[in-house]
Write a protein that holds these residues in place. Structure first.
Motif, PDB file in Angstrom:
ATOM      1  N   LEU A  87       0.717  -7.151   0.147  1.00 26.75           N
ATOM      2  CA  LEU A  87       1.300  -5.645   0.365  1.00 26.75           C
ATOM      3  C   LEU A  87       2.915  -5.575   0.674  1.00 26.75           C
ATOM      4  N   GLU A  91       5.415  -2.738  -0.634  1.00 29.50           N
ATOM      5  CA  GLU A  91       6.048  -2.370  -0.087  1.00 29.50           C
ATOM      6  C   GLU A  91       7.906  -2.007  -0.907  1.00 29.50           C
ATOM      7  N   ILE A  97       2.563   1.716   1.608  1.00 30.25           N
ATOM      8  CA  ILE A  97       0.761   0.875   2.072  1.00 30.25           C
ATOM      9  C   ILE A  97       0.392   2.605   2.868  1.00 30.25           C
ATOM     10  N   PHE A 113      -3.533   0.156  -0.826  1.00 36.63           N
ATOM     11  CA  PHE A 113      -1.516   0.577  -0.769  1.00 36.63           C
ATOM     12  C   PHE A 113      -1.300   1.802  -1.756  1.00 36.63           C
TER      13      PHE A 113
END
Length: 142
Positions: A87, A91, A97, A113
């Motif tokens: 994750l 980003e 997210i 996400f």
């Protein structure tokens, strides 16, 4: 109809921006016909296609509204400890997210996400459905 999905096509606003996002996650493009950017998956392909052209091909109006459309895509990982770093990579690549990595009531660990076009993905570790040697998802371990 055979019980399988062959191709997942995402309508995107900017083909190169979308492709760069998935490439930043470590995916590799495959040779594709003009107008489509493809990424081979295990037994299927993810295709990126201009959103307006996809709507025209289907015969529906493109409202241009990104966001939750009642569908998610999922990427399962082998270990719980892989979810949060993935994750973070999302980003850093330009994804947003929606739900940070956390334990789930059913015993797994996941987060959500949105890619740059608003397509919603889940990154999950499921202790009851381990991935096969080739990375294929095995529902309930089968």
């Amino acid at each position: 109809m055979e019980q399988r999905v062959s191709l997942i096509t995402l309508g995107v606003a900017d083909m190169e921006r979308a492709a760069a996002f998935y490439e930043a996650l470590g995916w590799t493009r495959v040779d594709s016909p003009d107008g489509v950017i493809g990424f081979d998956l295990i037994g299927q392909t993810l295709g990126l296609y201009p959103r307006a052209a996809l709507a025209e091909d289907i015969g529906v109006e493109d409202t241009g509204a990104p966001g939750f459309a009642g569908t998610t895509l999922a990427h399962n990982v082998r270990e719980k400890e892989e979810v949060a770093p993935l994750l973070s990579r999302v980003e850093a690549a330009g994804g947003r997210i929606l739900k940070p990595a956390q334990d789930v009531f059913w015993g797994g660990y996941h987060g959500y996400f949105a890619d740059p076009d608003g397509h919603v993905w889940e990154v999950a570790w499921n202790p009851f459905s381990p991935l096969g040697p080739d990375g294929a998802f095995q529902w309930n371990g089968a």
